[in-house]
Structure formats: C-alpha cells, structure tokens
Scaffold this active site. Sequence first.
Site, PDB file in Angstrom:
ATOM      1  CG  ASN A 109      -1.611   1.310   1.434  1.00  0.00           C
ATOM      2  OD1 ASN A 109      -2.548   1.668   0.720  1.00  0.00           O
ATOM      3  ND2 ASN A 109      -1.146   2.083   2.420  1.00  0.00           N
ATOM      4  CE1 TYR A 175       0.176   7.634  -6.247  1.00  0.00           C
ATOM      5  CE2 TYR A 175      -1.680   7.940  -7.739  1.00  0.00           C
ATOM      6  CZ  TYR A 175      -1.156   7.456  -6.562  1.00  0.00           C
ATOM      7  OH  TYR A 175      -1.980   6.772  -5.686  1.00  0.00           O
ATOM      8  CB  ILE A 208     -10.165   6.787  -1.037  1.00  0.00           C
ATOM      9  CG1 ILE A 208     -10.493   5.741  -2.121  1.00  0.00           C
ATOM     10  CG2 ILE A 208     -10.453   6.241   0.358  1.00  0.00           C
ATOM     11  CD1 ILE A 208     -11.924   5.267  -2.153  1.00  0.00           C
TER      12      ILE A 208
END
Length: 280
Positions: A109, A175, A208
């Site tokens: 993660n 990214y 999120i």
Amino acid sequence: MSSAYTDLKGKTAIVTGAGKKTGIGYAIARKLAACGVNIVIADIGKQQEDPGQVSTATSGEMEQIAADLSGRFEVEAMAVTLDVTDSASVARMIKETERFEAIHFLVNNAGASFGVPNAVENYDESAWLKTIDVNLHGVFRVSKAVLPVMKKTGGCIINIASRAGKVPPLFNAAYATAKAGVIMLTKAMAKELAGAGIRVNAICPGQIMTDIEKWRFELEAAVFNTTAKEREMEMCKTIPLGRIGDPSEVAALAAFLASDASSYMTGQAINVTGGQLMEL
C-alpha cells in the site's frame, strides 16, 4: 462481501504504508485484524522532511496502532520501520517478522507523489524518479523479499494501484505511470506465482478521503483560486455515486481478496471508484 472471513483467523499479514489512521493502509490493517489476522504495520517511521508534502507516519504512531489493534482484536501486531526505496530496510523488515511462523498476506500500500502538480515537460527529474521508486519499485522490492517466506505456505498479495493507473490525471504523470506499472506487475506476478499457490490482485481506488486526497483538493484550490471544499464538490459531480469514498470501503475489498471467498481470482485490477471508472 462478509464482514468477517473466518478462514483468515490466525494468519499473518504485512501491510505497508499503514502507519496513519487516516489512510487506506490502516483501514486494511484494521479490517484484517478484525478478521483475526496478525498484523505487521510497516511504514517509514519518521516525519516527512518536506513540509509541502503529506505528513508520514512516525514510529510512535505506528507503535500505538499496533498496540490498539492487538488489544482490540486479540491478535498479534507489531510495528516495523520500512523504507520501500531501500533494499536493506526491506531485508531488515523481513528479519524482524521472523517471530511469525509464516507470512500469508502482503498488502503493498505504501505510496507517495512528489513534484506535483507539473506537466511532464516541467517535471523535476529527481521528483519523477522518487515517485516511480516508491510506488512501483517499492512493490517489486517488498514482494521479492516476502515471496521466499510466502512460498512455504501459499498466500495472497494485494497491490494498491489506482484509478490513475488506468485514466491519467492532469499534472501527475509520474504517479499515474507508476500505478500503471503496478497493474502490469500484478498481472505478471499472478502468472508466475499461480503454481506456488499465491494469488496476486490489485485494487484501483478512485477518490478516497485520505490525507492525500485532502492535500490534492488544497493544491487544486490554490490553482483555481477557490476552496478545498468546492474542489471536492466539483469532483463529486464526476462520480455517479455522488461522494468521495471511505478507506473502509477499500479495506472491505482487500479482506475479500485475502479470503477464500476470492479463491478463483488472480491477476485482476479491481476498481473502487463509485462508478467514476467503469472500464476494466
């Protein structure tokens, strides 16, 4: 998906980037602990040196999370300092987790974005390389180190990719490129490891509500001369479900992917985007 998967009880998971209670990694660690999984909280363990970036987990925060999970869910939990860009740090983490008989689950993660917002033509090369190193090479390093242990029992690797790995956002190409690489690495590993009884899947979150998401809205607010709340409301207009997601909703999918309920799934990159992305 069930709120608790009994087949997970007594197993052990390493969750990288899990040292902040506001993040996806922590939500996954907490969900797995609630299912009876022993947890290794692996994170950088020191404050971010660049004040312009999102703050990272300190060793104190990590230790507190481990203690909380252990006390609340009656599992073994430990905090381990980990720099995913440093192979020696990864090796030390593996050594420290030898107290557990096996590592059944790895959740990759840990992630970060540097040098944004910037177009490719203006992107600082060191920031570009650092972003790729954390988000893509970090997954490679940690997976490579864990696999000799995991192969003894079989298990599951869950890579946290991103919607950005499928549909690139503006001015954040490093990214997006790294997360696209994570998706392909997931598929390659799934093919290579199927015979060893190891499943590998990726989760592709959209918007999120984490510290990184809040930071993004603040950056956009400065660019568009508005407020972070107004940027959030504009984003919600692009999401069919009309809201920003919660880390617990990503964690629910992670628990499913770790459990036997997903025993015939490997090599997948599953969207958790509120309908914002409906493509495979």
